[in-house]
Structure formats: C-alpha cells, structure tokens
Scaffold this active site. Sequence first.
Site, PDB file in Angstrom:
ATOM      1  N   LYS A  11       0.760  -1.162   0.135  1.00 10.27           N
ATOM      2  CA  LYS A  11      -0.045   0.175  -0.123  1.00 10.27           C
ATOM      3  C   LYS A  11       0.791   1.346  -0.049  1.00 10.27           C
ATOM      4  CE  LYS A  11      -4.080  -2.018   2.170  1.00 10.27           C
ATOM      5  NZ  LYS A  11      -5.052  -1.754   3.313  1.00 10.27           N
ATOM      6  N   TYR A  51     -12.746  -1.826  -3.373  1.00 11.74           N
ATOM      7  CA  TYR A  51     -13.138  -1.811  -2.187  1.00 11.74           C
ATOM      8  C   TYR A  51     -14.739  -1.780  -2.136  1.00 11.74           C
ATOM      9  CZ  TYR A  51      -8.448  -1.903  -0.124  1.00 11.74           C
ATOM     10  OH  TYR A  51      -7.247  -2.255   0.306  1.00 11.74           O
ATOM     11  N   PHE A  59     -15.277   4.741   6.831  1.00  8.88           N
ATOM     12  CA  PHE A  59     -14.014   4.819   6.471  1.00  8.88           C
ATOM     13  C   PHE A  59     -13.889   4.548   4.938  1.00  8.88           C
ATOM     14  CE2 PHE A  59     -13.776   0.340   7.860  1.00  8.88           C
ATOM     15  CZ  PHE A  59     -13.537  -0.119   6.723  1.00  8.88           C
ATOM     16  N   ARG A  87      -1.877 -14.242   4.734  1.00  4.36           N
ATOM     17  CA  ARG A  87      -2.830 -13.559   5.862  1.00  4.36           C
ATOM     18  C   ARG A  87      -1.818 -13.817   7.365  1.00  4.36           C
ATOM     19  NH1 ARG A  87      -7.319 -11.452   4.922  1.00  4.36           N
ATOM     20  NH2 ARG A  87      -8.245 -11.268   6.784  1.00  4.36           N
ATOM     21  N   THR A  93      -5.499  -6.774  10.934  1.00  6.28           N
ATOM     22  CA  THR A  93      -5.550  -5.583  10.115  1.00  6.28           C
ATOM     23  C   THR A  93      -5.283  -4.505  11.064  1.00  6.28           C
ATOM     24  OG1 THR A  93      -7.673  -6.439   9.180  1.00  6.28           O
ATOM     25  CG2 THR A  93      -7.423  -4.163   9.006  1.00  6.28           C
ATOM     26  N   ARG A 104       2.662  -5.994   9.298  1.00  6.94           N
ATOM     27  CA  ARG A 104       1.846  -4.892   9.984  1.00  6.94           C
ATOM     28  C   ARG A 104       2.632  -4.661  11.218  1.00  6.94           C
ATOM     29  NH1 ARG A 104      -3.943  -7.099   7.823  1.00  6.94           N
ATOM     30  NH2 ARG A 104      -3.983  -5.753   5.807  1.00  6.94           N
ATOM     31  N   GLU A 128      -9.685 -10.875  -7.152  1.00  7.91           N
ATOM     32  CA  GLU A 128      -8.898  -9.883  -7.150  1.00  7.91           C
ATOM     33  C   GLU A 128      -7.816  -9.976  -8.195  1.00  7.91           C
ATOM     34  OE1 GLU A 128      -8.017  -9.742  -2.922  1.00  7.91           O
ATOM     35  OE2 GLU A 128      -9.979  -8.939  -2.405  1.00  7.91           O
TER      36      GLU A 128
HETATM   37  P1  CMP Z   1      -7.539  -4.393   3.899  1.00 13.01           P
HETATM   38  O1  CMP Z   1      -6.995  -5.757   3.938  1.00 13.01           O
HETATM   39  O2  CMP Z   1      -6.980  -3.554   2.557  1.00 13.01           O
HETATM   40  O3  CMP Z   1      -9.133  -4.246   3.457  1.00 13.01           O
HETATM   41  C1  CMP Z   1      -9.907  -3.067   3.827  1.00 13.01           C
HETATM   42  C2  CMP Z   1      -9.169  -1.919   4.446  1.00 13.01           C
HETATM   43  O4  CMP Z   1      -9.778  -1.165   5.162  1.00 13.01           O
HETATM   44  C3  CMP Z   1      -8.350  -2.503   5.557  1.00 13.01           C
HETATM   45  O5  CMP Z   1      -7.185  -3.295   5.264  1.00 13.01           O
HETATM   46  C4  CMP Z   1      -7.776  -1.280   6.250  1.00 13.01           C
HETATM   47  O6  CMP Z   1      -6.888  -0.524   5.401  1.00 13.01           O
HETATM   48  C5  CMP Z   1      -9.040  -0.433   5.833  1.00 13.01           C
HETATM   49  N1  CMP Z   1      -9.660  -0.279   7.038  1.00 13.01           N
HETATM   50  C6  CMP Z   1     -10.272  -1.266   8.141  1.00 13.01           C
HETATM   51  N2  CMP Z   1     -10.924  -0.567   9.098  1.00 13.01           N
HETATM   52  C7  CMP Z   1     -10.539   0.930   9.013  1.00 13.01           C
HETATM   53  C8  CMP Z   1     -10.899   1.854  10.086  1.00 13.01           C
HETATM   54  N3  CMP Z   1     -11.633   1.735  10.952  1.00 13.01           N
HETATM   55  N4  CMP Z   1     -10.361   3.211   9.501  1.00 13.01           N
HETATM   56  C9  CMP Z   1      -9.653   3.113   8.282  1.00 13.01           C
HETATM   57  N5  CMP Z   1      -9.454   2.256   7.394  1.00 13.01           N
HETATM   58  C10 CMP Z   1      -9.873   1.018   7.920  1.00 13.01           C
END
Ligand code: CMP
Length: 140
Positions: A11, A51, A59, A87, A93, A104, A128
């Site tokens: 990213k 997305y 968000f 994963r 996340t 991460r 994807e």
């Molecule tokens: P990703 O795995 O790319 O899938 C969805 C994305 O949304 C996630 O990773 C985060 O980067 C983003 N995301 C999830 N929760 C939040 C949040 N509370 N605020 C901002 N971004 C978010």
Amino acid sequence: MAVTRTFSIIKPDATKRNLTGAVTKKLEDAGLRVVASKRIRMSQEQAEGFYAVHKERPFFGELVEFMMSEPVVVQVLEGEDAVAKNREVMGATNPAEAAEGTIRKEFALSIGENSVHGSDSEENAAIEIAYFFSNDEIVG
Ligand code: CMP
C-alpha cells in the site's frame, strides 16, 4: 497442502517509505513466491471498485483517497495454502493487534495505513487477481 495463489497489495504508506523490498522479503521468507508484480497508481474507479464491498463503511472515502495517494505494488503470490500463509505473515488489520514478526507489526502505521492488503479467501483471491492481471502477466 495444495499450491495456490493469492493477491497482495503493497500500500501507499509502504511504497512511500521505500519498503517495497522489505515487505516482499517478508513474503518470500514466509515461503510465498511472487509470480506477478506491477507498480501502479490506482485510479479512483479502480480503488472504488476494488473496495466496493466496503462502500457503506464510514472509512470508505478515506480508504479510497489513501489508496490513490501514492503508487501501490499489486502482486500475485503463489505457495502452499497461499491465502492463509499470506494472512499469517501480514498480521492483524490493526497493527496494534498484530503478532511479532508480521509485516503489519513491523511496518504499519495505523489501521488505515496498514502497509499491505491480502485476499481473505481463495474465491476472493481469484476475483482480485483478475481485477488487476491478465493470465499472460502471471508467470509461475
Ligand atoms: P484491507 O485488508 O486492505 O481491507 C480493507 C481495508 O480497510 C483494511 O485493509 C484497512 O486498511 C481499511 N480499514 C479497516 N478498518 C478501518 C478503519 N476503522 N479506518 C480506516 N481504514 C480502515
């Protein structure tokens, strides 16, 4: 365990900090092979489409803006049980909840700026991968 494929995005927060190689090394060290890779700047249409499942989330706008803010590196990863393996090496996340040694935990800045995306199922991986790559761009 079967050799399968998953989809990954390095990213904007990671490409901006010149971490493309460091993130890729983590993936390779976990046993995943990069079988396709390209650096792109996502359009608004691409980011919103990718997305779309999150479009009702508060968000969503922030997420789309972030994904367009700097280049990203989209990749196809191959390996045994690739979705689960990716994963595991990505970590949770929210980096505050990510395990030691994960991408991460080491690199992510926040739940939004969390350095990597990885498919959550083999079904979504196929969708994807096809969103960003044609078959002739994937060389296993
Ligand atoms: P990703 O795995 O790319 O899938 C969805 C994305 O949304 C996630 O990773 C985060 O980067 C983003 N995301 C999830 N929760 C939040 C949040 N509370 N605020 C901002 N971004 C978010």
